[in-house]
Each structure stands twice: as C-alpha cells, then as structure tokens.
Write a protein that holds these residues in place. Structure first.
Motif, short mmCIF file in Angstrom:
data_model
loop_
_atom_site.label_atom_id
_atom_site.label_comp_id
_atom_site.label_asym_id
_atom_site.label_seq_id
_atom_site.Cartn_x
_atom_site.Cartn_y
_atom_site.Cartn_z
N GLY A 87 13.42 -5.91 51.54
CA GLY A 87 14.78 -6.07 51.06
C GLY A 87 15.13 -7.51 50.75
O GLY A 87 14.48 -8.44 51.24
N ALA A 139 24.85 -3.07 44.21
CA ALA A 139 23.57 -2.69 44.79
C ALA A 139 23.34 -1.18 44.69
O ALA A 139 22.28 -0.72 44.25
CB ALA A 139 23.50 -3.13 46.25
N ALA A 170 20.48 -6.94 41.34
CA ALA A 170 19.83 -5.80 41.98
C ALA A 170 18.58 -5.40 41.21
O ALA A 170 17.56 -5.04 41.81
CB ALA A 170 20.81 -4.63 42.06
N LEU A 226 19.69 0.21 45.05
CA LEU A 226 19.37 -0.45 46.31
C LEU A 226 20.26 0.12 47.43
O LEU A 226 21.38 0.54 47.17
CB LEU A 226 19.62 -1.95 46.23
N LEU A 271 14.83 -5.09 42.71
CA LEU A 271 14.06 -3.84 42.60
C LEU A 271 12.70 -4.09 41.96
O LEU A 271 11.68 -3.56 42.41
CB LEU A 271 14.84 -2.82 41.77
N THR A 278 13.95 -2.42 48.20
CA THR A 278 14.71 -1.18 48.16
C THR A 278 16.02 -1.31 48.93
O THR A 278 16.87 -0.43 48.88
CB THR A 278 13.89 -0.01 48.77
N TYR A 279 16.19 -2.43 49.65
CA TYR A 279 17.40 -2.73 50.40
C TYR A 279 17.89 -4.13 50.02
O TYR A 279 17.13 -4.93 49.45
CB TYR A 279 17.15 -2.74 51.91
N ALA A 280 19.13 -4.42 50.39
CA ALA A 280 19.66 -5.78 50.26
C ALA A 280 20.72 -5.99 51.34
O ALA A 280 21.61 -5.15 51.51
CB ALA A 280 20.26 -6.03 48.89
#
Length: 253
Positions: free
Chosen positions: A61, A115, A79, A120, A83, A88-90
C-alpha cells in the motif's frame, strides 16, 4: 459477526531495498502459516513499492494518495499510479500528515473517495492528541473525523479500513491498554452504525500506537480490534513476523 484481521506496516520515511529483501525473506514462511482470515500489508516509501515482487500473499500500500486523479500536482501520487506500482491499499489521513502537511478533514474525505473510486482500499486514520484525551474529547474528535468522510457517503464505509491511532501513543513507547483501545474501537463501530449498521459490523478497525510483539496479543483478543497498524516495530522483520503470528483465530473475547 466474524471479521478478518489485517496487520499493516507503516514504514514512514524509512526502509531500503535491503530491508525489503530481509522482510520478504522473514515473511514468506510466515505467510504460509497464517490463516486465510489474516491479511498482511506493507506500506513502504513509494520508491520501494515495486521492490516487493514474488510474495503474492503480501499486500502493498501507499502511505498517502492524492485527492486528484491526475494533473499538475508536483510530488503527489494518484491512486492510478499507486495501483500501477502494485498497491492495493493506501493510508489516508495519518496524524503526521494532518499535523505536518496541514491536511483537513475535507481533504482527507476527498482522498478516501478518490482511492475507492480508483479501486484502492483506504486505511483511514483517526485519533486524538494527549491534550484532547485529557480534556475528555476523544469521542468528539473521532466522531468529527469519521463523519467528515462518511456522513455524506456512507456507501464508502464497506470499502474502507479504519485505523484508530491515539496520537499520544505514536512512536512514544506508550500504548493504550487493551481495555482503553477496545472502548474507543467500540465507540467507532457504534458511531459508524448510525450511518450503516451492516457496514459498521463488517469494517475492520485496526489499532495503531506503539504496537509491538509484547502488547499485540492482548489487543487482538478484544472484540472490536481487527488488527494493527504497526510503525517502528514493522521495521524489524523478526518482530513484525511475531506480531503477524500472534493472532489466534477465535480468541476474541
């Protein structure tokens, strides 16, 4: 309701290619031992996102995400860029960005929306300062931070992760007791239930604030604590591995 766990590492402005290699070597056998109900996430500096290759069970992330989709925003990362780098996260709204970069609740809300729109999963950070806790304003502060994001868009909640980080416990060596943390986590879930009961039951709420291998087990047994956002201890591969292995499925009180 049973929720999956998430153990997230926030490396902040630390790390190196050497640390990535050490972490991957330490975590590879650990990940194969973990229950499918436990996910592990590393949020390194953006320059190291693409260094995590070959460890498919490990999520990656960003430590922040822009509120804008693209354009003339020097130094920001959209975002889409995260990606493409494998994230896949933030993390969104960390107290250090609120403090040092002056991020407002409104900006944080825009980042969460951006996001999610791009695909995300935001890890929204909320928490109070020591002064606010001493003034018994913890719930007031956290409710304001949550409502700024979800009051107008409750549909975003089910696609989010929440991280409760008492600012007074970040990097200080201090940590809320399991009971203190549970009380605030329960308040967060109850507050979100006013917007969407089902989503509030499903959303994972992590605890962050000097989490380490010694205090994590007691935290993870609390009914509303669904994992941790780990700072300094996540820079030590062996200790972070111990934190990941400390979760006992079915041990919640």
């Amino acid at each position: 309701m049973s929720r999956n766990y998430l153990i997230a590492a926030n490396w902040k402005m630390n790390g190196s290619n050497a640390l990535v290699k050490s972490m991957c070597a330490e975590l590879t056998p650990v990940l194969s031992q973990l229950s499918p109900e436990i996910a592990v996430l590393i949020c390194p500096p953006a320059t190291l996102l693409t260094a995590f290759t070959g460890v498919n069970a490990l999520a990656i992330g960003g430590q922040d995400v822009s509120a804008e989709g693209a354009g003339a925003y020097t130094g920001q990362l959209s975002a889409a860029l995260l990606l493409e780098a494998g994230a896949t996260y933030a993390i969104v709204g960390h107290s250090e960005r609120r403090q040092y970069q002056g991020e407002t609740d409104e900006l944080v809300a825009a980042k969460v929306a951006q996001a999610i729109a791009a695909g995300l999963t935001p890890v929204l950070c909320v928490g109070e300062t020591l002064a606010e806790r001493q003034q018994e304003k913890t719930q007031q502060v956290i409710a304001k931070q949550l409502m700024a994001v979800y009051a107008s868009h409750p549909e975003l909640l089910v696609k989010s992760v929440i991280a409760y980080e008492p600012i007074w416990a970040i990097g200080t060596g201090l940590s809320a007791t399991p009971e203190q943390a549970q009380e605030t986590h329960a308040f967060i879930r109850d507050t979100l239930a006013q917007l969407n009961q089902d989503a509030a039951e499903q959303v994972r709420i992590l605890y962050g604030g000097s989490v380490n291998a010694e205090n994590c087990s007691a935290l993870f047994t609390q009914p509303d604590i669904d994992g941790a956002l780990v700072g300094g201890a996540s820079l030590k591969p062996d200790e972070f591995a111990k934190i990941c292995l400390s979760i006992k499925i079915g041990a919640k009180e």
